[in-house]
Design an enzyme around this catalytic site. Structure first.
Site, PDB file in Angstrom:
ATOM      1  N   ASN A  17       2.674  -1.910   2.405  1.00  0.00           N
ATOM      2  CA  ASN A  17       3.296  -0.757   1.737  1.00  0.00           C
ATOM      3  C   ASN A  17       2.490   0.479   2.114  1.00  0.00           C
ATOM      4  O   ASN A  17       1.370   0.663   1.638  1.00  0.00           O
ATOM      5  CB  ASN A  17       3.294  -0.970   0.221  1.00  0.00           C
ATOM      6  N   TRP A  18       3.076   1.298   2.952  1.00  0.00           N
ATOM      7  CA  TRP A  18       2.332   2.453   3.459  1.00  0.00           C
ATOM      8  C   TRP A  18       2.349   3.639   2.496  1.00  0.00           C
ATOM      9  O   TRP A  18       1.709   4.655   2.772  1.00  0.00           O
ATOM     10  CB  TRP A  18       2.896   2.870   4.820  1.00  0.00           C
ATOM     11  N   LYS A  19       3.122   3.543   1.418  1.00  0.00           N
ATOM     12  CA  LYS A  19       3.178   4.654   0.452  1.00  0.00           C
ATOM     13  C   LYS A  19       3.461   5.963   1.210  1.00  0.00           C
ATOM     14  O   LYS A  19       4.232   5.937   2.157  1.00  0.00           O
ATOM     15  CB  LYS A  19       1.875   4.694  -0.366  1.00  0.00           C
ATOM     16  N   HIS A  95       7.792  -0.047  -7.903  1.00  0.00           N
ATOM     17  CA  HIS A  95       6.341   0.056  -7.727  1.00  0.00           C
ATOM     18  C   HIS A  95       5.739   0.822  -8.904  1.00  0.00           C
ATOM     19  O   HIS A  95       6.355   1.753  -9.423  1.00  0.00           O
ATOM     20  CB  HIS A  95       6.020   0.753  -6.403  1.00  0.00           C
ATOM     21  N   GLU A  97       3.579   3.034  -9.019  1.00  0.00           N
ATOM     22  CA  GLU A  97       3.455   4.487  -8.795  1.00  0.00           C
ATOM     23  C   GLU A  97       4.778   5.181  -9.110  1.00  0.00           C
ATOM     24  O   GLU A  97       4.802   6.305  -9.617  1.00  0.00           O
ATOM     25  CB  GLU A  97       2.991   4.746  -7.354  1.00  0.00           C
ATOM     26  N   GLU A 161       1.554  -6.901  -9.210  1.00  0.00           N
ATOM     27  CA  GLU A 161       0.523  -5.919  -8.890  1.00  0.00           C
ATOM     28  C   GLU A 161      -0.074  -5.392 -10.193  1.00  0.00           C
ATOM     29  O   GLU A 161       0.473  -4.448 -10.790  1.00  0.00           O
ATOM     30  CB  GLU A 161       1.121  -4.746  -8.107  1.00  0.00           C
ATOM     31  N   GLY A 167      -5.451   0.279  -5.538  1.00  0.00           N
ATOM     32  CA  GLY A 167      -6.209   1.391  -4.974  1.00  0.00           C
ATOM     33  C   GLY A 167      -7.561   1.611  -5.623  1.00  0.00           C
ATOM     34  O   GLY A 167      -8.190   2.656  -5.441  1.00  0.00           O
ATOM     35  N   SER A 197      -5.545  -4.070  -4.094  1.00  0.00           N
ATOM     36  CA  SER A 197      -6.825  -4.130  -3.366  1.00  0.00           C
ATOM     37  C   SER A 197      -6.996  -5.404  -2.548  1.00  0.00           C
ATOM     38  O   SER A 197      -8.100  -5.964  -2.485  1.00  0.00           O
ATOM     39  CB  SER A 197      -8.002  -3.926  -4.331  1.00  0.00           C
ATOM     40  N   GLY A 218      -1.587  -2.390   0.263  1.00  0.00           N
ATOM     41  CA  GLY A 218      -1.506  -0.932   0.367  1.00  0.00           C
ATOM     42  C   GLY A 218      -2.489  -0.422   1.405  1.00  0.00           C
ATOM     43  O   GLY A 218      -2.254  -0.473   2.606  1.00  0.00           O
ATOM     44  N   GLY A 219      -3.635   0.064   0.923  1.00  0.00           N
ATOM     45  CA  GLY A 219      -4.611   0.719   1.787  1.00  0.00           C
ATOM     46  C   GLY A 219      -4.962  -0.044   3.052  1.00  0.00           C
ATOM     47  O   GLY A 219      -5.034   0.540   4.143  1.00  0.00           O
TER      48      GLY A 219
HETATM   49  P1  13P Z   1      -3.856  -1.235  -2.514  1.00  0.00           P
HETATM   50  O1  13P Z   1      -3.828  -2.435  -1.602  1.00  0.00           O
HETATM   51  O2  13P Z   1      -4.235   0.036  -1.801  1.00  0.00           O
HETATM   52  O3  13P Z   1      -4.638  -1.496  -3.761  1.00  0.00           O
HETATM   53  O4  13P Z   1      -2.341  -0.978  -2.975  1.00  0.00           O
HETATM   54  C1  13P Z   1      -1.603  -2.040  -3.476  1.00  0.00           C
HETATM   55  C2  13P Z   1      -0.202  -1.608  -3.620  1.00  0.00           C
HETATM   56  O5  13P Z   1       0.112  -0.771  -4.454  1.00  0.00           O
HETATM   57  C3  13P Z   1       0.785  -2.187  -2.714  1.00  0.00           C
HETATM   58  O6  13P Z   1       2.063  -1.897  -3.119  1.00  0.00           O
END
Ligand code: 13P
Length: 239
Positions: A17-19, A95, A97, A161, A167, A197, A218-219
């Site tokens: 997930n590149w956000k 998600h 966010e 999640e 994050g 994470s 994510g990251g």
């Molecule tokens: P991180 O891997 O950066 O914690 O993000 C997880 C995430 O929100 C994937 O959708």
């Protein structure tokens, strides 16, 4: 459309997930350098503007959201029909966010998921508790409420999640992830990914849990070497 693997075989799906990261040229550069290993299914969810740049490689491309109507006066939204025509295979919905920062509710998540699935898209529906909810012992109650808007479907995957692990560098322990995944599966019989994470150095212990069917990253999905390492880990798991 996603086909679930035959009964008894472990589905391992690694989703990036590149956000709100990566322009068109950065997406093209990543896709040129990244080669998904055999033995694991890899999907990427870039921002809307970079979807087309990610298509045509050896992986399915997912959007990060999708509306519940085919078209209409909904500024800033994109429909399943638009994504299908582009060649996009699915979408993430719900998600944290989106829930936390953009007013997404269980009701809208349910509508988005149902319409996307009915339109032939795959869906990764995200659920997870806040830190305060876990501390108050409300994790199961929160998950039950978030899952109540989803129906089982061959194209549906849930991502657990925990919001406090996104994050932050804090990861659920493998046992916490296993317990939450088993609980989710007792309510909804679909594959469940862990997110929060996930990094190359914790992927093995998380992905080895019986009810962890993959990861939503994510990251660590933004760097080819880290994402490749996570995918390699998943590919080497005993099936
Ligand atoms: P991180 O891997 O950066 O914690 O993000 C997880 C995430 O929100 C994937 O959708």
């Amino acid at each position: 459309m996603v086909e679930l693997l035959p009964e008894g075989e472990k589905v391992v799906l690694i989703a990036g997930n590149w956000k709100m990261f990566k322009t068109v040229s950065e997406t093209a550069e990543f896709c040129r350098a990244f080669e998904p290993p055999a033995g694991v299914e890899v999907v990427l969810a870039p921002p809307f503007t970079s979807l087309a740049a990610a298509l045509g490689h050896e992986l399915d491309v997912l959007a990060q959201n999708v509306h519940w109507d085919d078209e209409g006066p909904f500024t800033g939204e994109v429909s399943a029909r638009m994504l299908r025509e582009l060649g996009v295979a699915g979408a993430i919905v719900g998600h944290s966010e989106r829930r936390r920062l953009f007013g997404e509710t269980d009701h809208t998540v349910g509508r988005r998921a149902a319409h996307a699935l009915a339109s032939g898209l795959r869906v990764i529906a995200c659920v997870g508790e806040l830190e305060a909810e876990r501390e108050r012992g409300e994790t199961d109650e929160v998950l039950r409420r978030q899952l109540s808007v989803l129906e089982p479907h061959d194209g549906l995957v849930v991502a657990y999640e925990p919001v406090w692990a996104i994050g932050t560098g804090k990861t659920a322990t493998p046992q916490m992830a296993q317990d939450a995944h088993a609980f989710i599966k007792s309510l909804l019989d679909v594959p469940v990914l862990y997110g929060g994470s996930v990094k190359p150095d914790n992927a093995t212990e998380l992905l080895s849990q019986q009810d962890v069917d993959g990861a939503l990253v994510g990251g660590a999905s933004l760097a080819v070497d880290q994402f490749s390492a996570i995918c390699e880990t998943a590919a080497q798991l005993p099936s």
